[in-house]
Design a protein around this motif. Structure first.
Motif, PDB file in Angstrom:
ATOM      1  N   SER A 110     -19.396  65.187   9.172  1.00 37.32           N
ATOM      2  CA  SER A 110     -20.078  66.118   8.272  1.00 37.32           C
ATOM      3  C   SER A 110     -19.192  66.530   7.103  1.00 37.32           C
ATOM      4  O   SER A 110     -19.681  66.734   5.985  1.00 37.32           O
ATOM      5  N   VAL A 111     -17.883  66.658   7.347  1.00 33.78           N
ATOM      6  CA  VAL A 111     -16.953  67.028   6.274  1.00 33.78           C
ATOM      7  C   VAL A 111     -17.063  66.028   5.120  1.00 33.78           C
ATOM      8  O   VAL A 111     -17.149  66.409   3.945  1.00 33.78           O
ATOM      9  N   TYR A 112     -17.086  64.756   5.461  1.00 30.10           N
ATOM     10  CA  TYR A 112     -17.152  63.708   4.433  1.00 30.10           C
ATOM     11  C   TYR A 112     -18.477  63.752   3.676  1.00 30.10           C
ATOM     12  O   TYR A 112     -18.495  63.786   2.440  1.00 30.10           O
ATOM     13  N   PHE A 113     -19.587  63.789   4.417  1.00 29.15           N
ATOM     14  CA  PHE A 113     -20.888  63.694   3.763  1.00 29.15           C
ATOM     15  C   PHE A 113     -21.247  64.952   2.975  1.00 29.15           C
ATOM     16  O   PHE A 113     -21.866  64.872   1.915  1.00 29.15           O
ATOM     17  N   VAL A 114     -20.873  66.121   3.489  1.00 33.56           N
ATOM     18  CA  VAL A 114     -21.125  67.350   2.728  1.00 33.56           C
ATOM     19  C   VAL A 114     -20.258  67.378   1.487  1.00 33.56           C
ATOM     20  O   VAL A 114     -20.695  67.780   0.400  1.00 33.56           O
ATOM     21  N   GLY A 115     -19.002  66.926   1.600  1.00 34.14           N
ATOM     22  CA  GLY A 115     -18.103  66.883   0.450  1.00 34.14           C
ATOM     23  C   GLY A 115     -18.621  66.008  -0.682  1.00 34.14           C
ATOM     24  O   GLY A 115     -18.312  66.252  -1.858  1.00 34.14           O
ATOM     25  N   LEU A 116     -19.409  64.995  -0.350  1.00 30.23           N
ATOM     26  CA  LEU A 116     -19.977  64.115  -1.377  1.00 30.23           C
ATOM     27  C   LEU A 116     -20.928  64.852  -2.316  1.00 30.23           C
ATOM     28  O   LEU A 116     -21.198  64.388  -3.426  1.00 30.23           O
ATOM     29  N   ARG A 117     -21.415  66.004  -1.897  1.00 24.70           N
ATOM     30  CA  ARG A 117     -22.360  66.758  -2.712  1.00 24.70           C
ATOM     31  C   ARG A 117     -21.679  67.570  -3.813  1.00 24.70           C
ATOM     32  O   ARG A 117     -22.336  68.178  -4.640  1.00 24.70           O
ATOM     33  N   ILE A 118     -20.359  67.589  -3.811  1.00 27.85           N
ATOM     34  CA  ILE A 118     -19.633  68.277  -4.887  1.00 27.85           C
ATOM     35  C   ILE A 118     -19.712  67.422  -6.139  1.00 27.85           C
ATOM     36  O   ILE A 118     -19.274  66.266  -6.151  1.00 27.85           O
ATOM     37  N   GLY A 119     -20.264  67.989  -7.208  1.00 27.30           N
ATOM     38  CA  GLY A 119     -20.454  67.219  -8.433  1.00 27.30           C
ATOM     39  C   GLY A 119     -19.164  66.993  -9.215  1.00 27.30           C
ATOM     40  O   GLY A 119     -18.817  65.871  -9.574  1.00 27.30           O
ATOM     41  N   LYS A 120     -18.421  68.048  -9.481  1.00 31.53           N
ATOM     42  CA  LYS A 120     -17.211  67.964 -10.299  1.00 31.53           C
ATOM     43  C   LYS A 120     -16.074  68.693  -9.599  1.00 31.53           C
ATOM     44  O   LYS A 120     -16.180  69.862  -9.266  1.00 31.53           O
ATOM     45  N   ARG A 121     -14.965  67.983  -9.403  1.00 32.14           N
ATOM     46  CA  ARG A 121     -13.805  68.577  -8.759  1.00 32.14           C
ATOM     47  C   ARG A 121     -12.920  69.277  -9.782  1.00 32.14           C
ATOM     48  O   ARG A 121     -12.609  68.724 -10.826  1.00 32.14           O
ATOM     49  N   SER A 122     -12.532  70.496  -9.474  1.00 30.03           N
ATOM     50  CA  SER A 122     -11.714  71.303 -10.376  1.00 30.03           C
ATOM     51  C   SER A 122     -10.738  72.126  -9.540  1.00 30.03           C
ATOM     52  O   SER A 122     -10.758  72.082  -8.309  1.00 30.03           O
ATOM     53  N   GLY A 123      -9.898  72.901 -10.217  1.00 32.78           N
ATOM     54  CA  GLY A 123      -8.942  73.746  -9.508  1.00 32.78           C
ATOM     55  C   GLY A 123      -9.617  74.751  -8.605  1.00 32.78           C
ATOM     56  O   GLY A 123      -9.178  74.980  -7.469  1.00 32.78           O
ATOM     57  N   SER A 124     -10.697  75.355  -9.089  1.00 32.64           N
ATOM     58  CA  SER A 124     -11.406  76.361  -8.280  1.00 32.64           C
ATOM     59  C   SER A 124     -12.075  75.719  -7.069  1.00 32.64           C
ATOM     60  O   SER A 124     -12.137  76.323  -5.988  1.00 32.64           O
ATOM     61  N   VAL A 125     -12.560  74.484  -7.233  1.00 36.89           N
ATOM     62  CA  VAL A 125     -13.190  73.770  -6.125  1.00 36.89           C
ATOM     63  C   VAL A 125     -12.173  73.496  -5.022  1.00 36.89           C
ATOM     64  O   VAL A 125     -12.427  73.721  -3.835  1.00 36.89           O
ATOM     65  N   VAL A 126     -10.996  73.007  -5.414  1.00 37.66           N
ATOM     66  CA  VAL A 126      -9.938  72.710  -4.438  1.00 37.66           C
ATOM     67  C   VAL A 126      -9.472  73.993  -3.741  1.00 37.66           C
ATOM     68  O   VAL A 126      -9.296  74.037  -2.519  1.00 37.66           O
ATOM     69  N   ALA A 127      -9.288  75.068  -4.536  1.00 35.31           N
ATOM     70  CA  ALA A 127      -8.814  76.340  -3.976  1.00 35.31           C
ATOM     71  C   ALA A 127      -9.807  76.898  -2.962  1.00 35.31           C
ATOM     72  O   ALA A 127      -9.415  77.395  -1.893  1.00 35.31           O
ATOM     73  N   LEU A 128     -11.105  76.799  -3.264  1.00 35.55           N
ATOM     74  CA  LEU A 128     -12.123  77.327  -2.350  1.00 35.55           C
ATOM     75  C   LEU A 128     -12.247  76.467  -1.094  1.00 35.55           C
ATOM     76  O   LEU A 128     -12.537  76.985  -0.011  1.00 35.55           O
ATOM     77  N   PHE A 129     -12.024  75.164  -1.233  1.00 38.71           N
ATOM     78  CA  PHE A 129     -12.025  74.296  -0.052  1.00 38.71           C
ATOM     79  C   PHE A 129     -10.890  74.702   0.889  1.00 38.71           C
ATOM     80  O   PHE A 129     -11.087  74.819   2.105  1.00 38.71           O
ATOM     81  N   ILE A 130      -9.714  74.949   0.336  1.00 38.34           N
ATOM     82  CA  ILE A 130      -8.565  75.369   1.147  1.00 38.34           C
ATOM     83  C   ILE A 130      -8.834  76.729   1.793  1.00 38.34           C
ATOM     84  O   ILE A 130      -8.530  76.951   2.970  1.00 38.34           O
ATOM     85  N   LEU A 131      -9.418  77.651   1.013  1.00 37.72           N
ATOM     86  CA  LEU A 131      -9.740  78.982   1.543  1.00 37.72           C
ATOM     87  C   LEU A 131     -10.732  78.882   2.696  1.00 37.72           C
ATOM     88  O   LEU A 131     -10.553  79.520   3.751  1.00 37.72           O
ATOM     89  N   GLY A 132     -11.785  78.103   2.517  1.00 35.05           N
ATOM     90  CA  GLY A 132     -12.788  77.932   3.570  1.00 35.05           C
ATOM     91  C   GLY A 132     -12.188  77.339   4.834  1.00 35.05           C
ATOM     92  O   GLY A 132     -12.499  77.769   5.957  1.00 35.05           O
ATOM     93  N   THR A 133     -11.306  76.353   4.656  1.00 30.31           N
ATOM     94  CA  THR A 133     -10.637  75.736   5.801  1.00 30.31           C
ATOM     95  C   THR A 133      -9.797  76.758   6.559  1.00 30.31           C
ATOM     96  O   THR A 133      -9.838  76.842   7.790  1.00 30.31           O
ATOM     97  N   ALA A 134      -9.030  77.561   5.808  1.00 33.58           N
ATOM     98  CA  ALA A 134      -8.144  78.557   6.429  1.00 33.58           C
ATOM     99  C   ALA A 134      -8.934  79.618   7.189  1.00 33.58           C
ATOM    100  O   ALA A 134      -8.568  80.003   8.312  1.00 33.58           O
ATOM    101  N   VAL A 135     -10.041  80.087   6.606  1.00 30.01           N
ATOM    102  CA  VAL A 135     -10.852  81.128   7.249  1.00 30.01           C
ATOM    103  C   VAL A 135     -11.463  80.613   8.549  1.00 30.01           C
ATOM    104  O   VAL A 135     -11.396  81.269   9.602  1.00 30.01           O
ATOM    105  N   ALA A 136     -12.071  79.418   8.500  1.00 28.23           N
ATOM    106  CA  ALA A 136     -12.724  78.874   9.692  1.00 28.23           C
ATOM    107  C   ALA A 136     -11.708  78.549  10.779  1.00 28.23           C
ATOM    108  O   ALA A 136     -11.952  78.795  11.964  1.00 28.23           O
ATOM    109  N   ALA A 137     -10.543  77.996  10.391  1.00 29.18           N
ATOM    110  CA  ALA A 137      -9.517  77.661  11.386  1.00 29.18           C
ATOM    111  C   ALA A 137      -8.951  78.916  12.031  1.00 29.18           C
ATOM    112  O   ALA A 137      -8.649  78.933  13.233  1.00 29.18           O
TER     113      ALA A 137
END
Length: 304
Positions: A110-137
């Protein structure tokens, strides 16, 4: 009719996922392509819907809230929860390693397929991905609260768990586990039809869902890629909860005259090289393949 049955099956996937601590029904909704529609449909329970209901204009009301879509999803979710709850009670007792392995594979894919829905990768996108990972873990290492059957607490459990259920990567069942009421609500109350527990949880769930859906719909429209990145991080971080090779940290406590047990955490290990591990890895791969098939079928339905 085909669309109705299709939506019932998607609802069944959501319901089954919501029963598993660490798995989110929102992830299934996102993968099957109904997440945004589901959020916007829930948001339609507004003042206009109230006015239509109060004036007995039920035809206009049902069109406004898309009752056909909601009823299909609702039937699938409820039927799945009622049936899967009993099955999982047996499977977790007899084959816990294989259950965790299957869902680990589902969420990893699911991580791979949901990630494909991101249209444009930017600094804020990467930062929020890291934040989401840290919160859930981080949720994997929190100690659950004590069980509490009071009505105000059940209302809060329903609201918080339902909001978590529709967020991909955040498991409503695991939130209930952390709040101390997973066994009470998802196993005992559902299997025994204990309406003293189910009714307040249901009221809290509906109220929390209607309010949260409006907020989530606005965020999705305003910050689409950032929202998907955060949700993908939630899904990735939830893998810490689902790691199959772990043993529960069980504590006993006094509840009146009875002595009960509660899982307060897990001790994580690396897999041993044996036949059981081989079977677990095969089941994990099966989970990955199933998500790939679900995603492929969803893509075909969008193009037809």
């Amino acid at each position: 009719m085909i669309d109705y049955i299709s939506n019932m099956l998607k609802g069944a996937l959501m319901g089954a996922a919501n029963v598993i601590p660490g798995v989110s029904g929102g992830t299934m909704a996102l993968l099957t392509g109904i997440f945004e529609k589901l959020i916007n449909t829930i948001k339609s329970f507004d003042t206009k819907a109230i006015k239509l209901g109060c004036t007995f204009k039920f035809k206009e009301l049902f069109e406004h809230i898309d009752i056909k879509f909601l009823s299909a999803i609702g039937i699938g979710v409820v039927a799945s929860i009622l049936s899967v709850a009993r099955l999982l009670e047996y499977l977790f007792e007899s084959h816990a390693l294989y259950v965790w392995s299957f869902f680990f594979g589902l969420i990893l894919a699911s991580v791979y397929f949901v990630g494909l829905r991101i249209g444009k990768r930017s600094g804020s996108v990467v930062a929020l991905f890291i934040l989401g990972t840290a919160v859930a873990a981080a949720l994997a290492f929190l100690e659950p609260a004590e069980q509490n059957a009071s009505i105000p607490y059940l209302l809060i459990c329903g609201a918080v768990a339902m909001c978590s259920m529709i967020l991909p990567g955040l498991s409503g069942s695991y939130v209930l586990l952390l709040m101390g009421n997973y066994q009470l609500v998802m196993i005992d109350a559902i299997n025994n039809f204990d309406f003293k527990v189910l009714i307040p949880v249901g009221i809290g769930a509906v109220g929390g869902l209607v309010v949260f859906a409006r907020l989530l719909s606005w965020i999705f429209k305003k910050f689409h890629d950032q929202t998907i990145a955060l949700l993908t991080g939630f899904i990735f971080g939830s893998l810490a909860i689902l790691w199959p090779w772990k043993t529960p940290d069980i504590k006993t406590f006094q509840d009146g005259d009875a002595i009960k047990e509660k899982v307060v955490g897990y001790f994580y290990q690396l897999p041993e090289l044996n036949a059981e591990t081989g079977i677990a890895i095969a089941i994990m791969l099966a989970g990955i393949v199933i998500i790939a098939l679900v995603e492929t079928m969803a893509g075909k339905l969008k193009t037809t």
